[in-house]
Design a protein around this motif. Sequence first.
Motif, PDB file in Angstrom:
ATOM      1  N   ARG A   1       0.813  -1.218   0.000  1.00 40.06           N
ATOM      2  CA  ARG A   1       0.000   0.000   0.000  1.00 40.06           C
ATOM      3  C   ARG A   1       0.850   1.273   0.000  1.00 40.06           C
ATOM      4  O   ARG A   1       0.482   2.277  -0.608  1.00 40.06           O
ATOM      5  CB  ARG A   1      -0.950  -0.009   1.191  1.00 40.06           C
ATOM      6  CG  ARG A   1      -2.065  -1.056   1.056  1.00 40.06           C
ATOM      7  CD  ARG A   1      -2.922  -1.148   2.316  1.00 40.06           C
ATOM      8  NE  ARG A   1      -4.018  -2.089   2.127  1.00 40.06           N
ATOM      9  CZ  ARG A   1      -5.284  -1.727   1.882  1.00 40.06           C
ATOM     10  NH1 ARG A   1      -5.591  -0.452   1.789  1.00 40.06           N
ATOM     11  NH2 ARG A   1      -6.216  -2.645   1.735  1.00 40.06           N
TER      12      ARG A   1
ATOM     13  N   THR B   1       1.925   1.926  -3.423  1.00 44.82           N
ATOM     14  CA  THR B   1       0.756   2.318  -4.215  1.00 44.82           C
ATOM     15  C   THR B   1       0.445   3.788  -4.004  1.00 44.82           C
ATOM     16  O   THR B   1       0.176   4.528  -4.964  1.00 44.82           O
ATOM     17  CB  THR B   1      -0.467   1.470  -3.845  1.00 44.82           C
ATOM     18  OG1 THR B   1      -0.178   0.088  -4.079  1.00 44.82           O
ATOM     19  CG2 THR B   1      -1.678   1.860  -4.671  1.00 44.82           C
ATOM     20  N   VAL B   2       0.492   4.251  -2.759  1.00 45.88           N
ATOM     21  CA  VAL B   2       0.251   5.671  -2.479  1.00 45.88           C
ATOM     22  C   VAL B   2       1.273   6.531  -3.192  1.00 45.88           C
ATOM     23  O   VAL B   2       0.924   7.501  -3.888  1.00 45.88           O
ATOM     24  CB  VAL B   2       0.295   5.954  -0.964  1.00 45.88           C
ATOM     25  CG1 VAL B   2       0.189   7.451  -0.700  1.00 45.88           C
ATOM     26  CG2 VAL B   2      -0.825   5.214  -0.241  1.00 45.88           C
TER      27      VAL B   2
ATOM     28  N   LYS C   1      -2.604   5.123   3.180  1.00 43.68           N
ATOM     29  CA  LYS C   1      -2.407   3.701   2.906  1.00 43.68           C
ATOM     30  C   LYS C   1      -3.712   2.920   3.049  1.00 43.68           C
ATOM     31  O   LYS C   1      -3.949   1.956   2.306  1.00 43.68           O
ATOM     32  CB  LYS C   1      -1.335   3.124   3.838  1.00 43.68           C
ATOM     33  CG  LYS C   1       0.076   3.595   3.542  1.00 43.68           C
ATOM     34  CD  LYS C   1       1.135   2.674   4.135  1.00 43.68           C
ATOM     35  CE  LYS C   1       1.067   2.593   5.628  1.00 43.68           C
ATOM     36  NZ  LYS C   1       2.125   1.700   6.167  1.00 43.68           N
TER      37      LYS C   1
ATOM     38  N   ALA D   1      -5.448   3.229  -0.232  1.00 44.91           N
ATOM     39  CA  ALA D   1      -4.595   3.088  -1.419  1.00 44.91           C
ATOM     40  C   ALA D   1      -5.188   2.164  -2.467  1.00 44.91           C
ATOM     41  O   ALA D   1      -5.112   2.435  -3.678  1.00 44.91           O
ATOM     42  CB  ALA D   1      -3.216   2.586  -1.006  1.00 44.91           C
TER      43      ALA D   1
END
Length: 279
Positions: free
Chosen positions: A153, A156-157, A185, A188
């Motif tokens: 996560r 991903t952020v 997160k 995310a």
Amino acid sequence: METITTPSGVTLAFDRFVGGAAGTVILIGGAFGYRKFPKMVELAEKLADEYKLTVINYDRRGRGDSTDSPGVYDVENEIEDIAALVAAAGGSAALFGWSSGAGLALRAANSGRIPGITGVVAFEPPFVVNRQEFVPAKDLEVKLHQLVASGNRGKTVSFYMTKAMGVPRAFVAVMRLTPFWKELKATANSTPHDWAVMKDFMRGESLRPADWAGVTVPTLVLAGGSSGRLLRNGARAIAEVLPTAKHVEVAKLSHNPKIDLLAPPAGEFLVGLARKADQ
């Protein structure tokens, strides 16, 4: 908290703020947004208390207390979610969208699938209409889906903020050190839904009136005078191609807005919709 289950089986959680008889508005957050985000709550409370609106503040699929459709990212599903919320609101409601949530509100109104939409407030939808500032990569979706599937996560952020939103890496690095990073997160894995909404309109190309001809309800497009040029250009561009839109740029307002500056133009517009409906 209230919940509804959509026809596709997703459970949506929402809070209902009952203000009075000035109509109903559904708040739609942008990337990383969720219904308990303090500024979303503040906006809901102000619209209810000061403008006597009934406000539905919901978690989009994959956020907060709403469930998701992992691996399935289609704007039509989120339009179905809004249709279910309009039905829960009694069959008619205006939409207030923030950032990609504004893009979703406009696409819902444009779809023709929800006749109960009475109007739209679009706050800084992130349309990218030229190549002078930032344009996301065409293959962004592939990498984004891979990161979500990997379960990382944090990455991903960082990826979405820098590659899809154009946030400087140094700013993201600082955000990692703040308590808010935990909240980012947590949401995310919902970012592919935001990308599904906006990807066709972030290519650095002019918007086409024919693509938006279905937005026939009264629409207010808001931008902040303190926001970046990309967001201000995008807001102006969509207002120019919508059949019935008014564009307002609010001095000292930014994409991370002071609700005391954002609520008045939105609230006055939404109350005006209710007055016209009563005439």
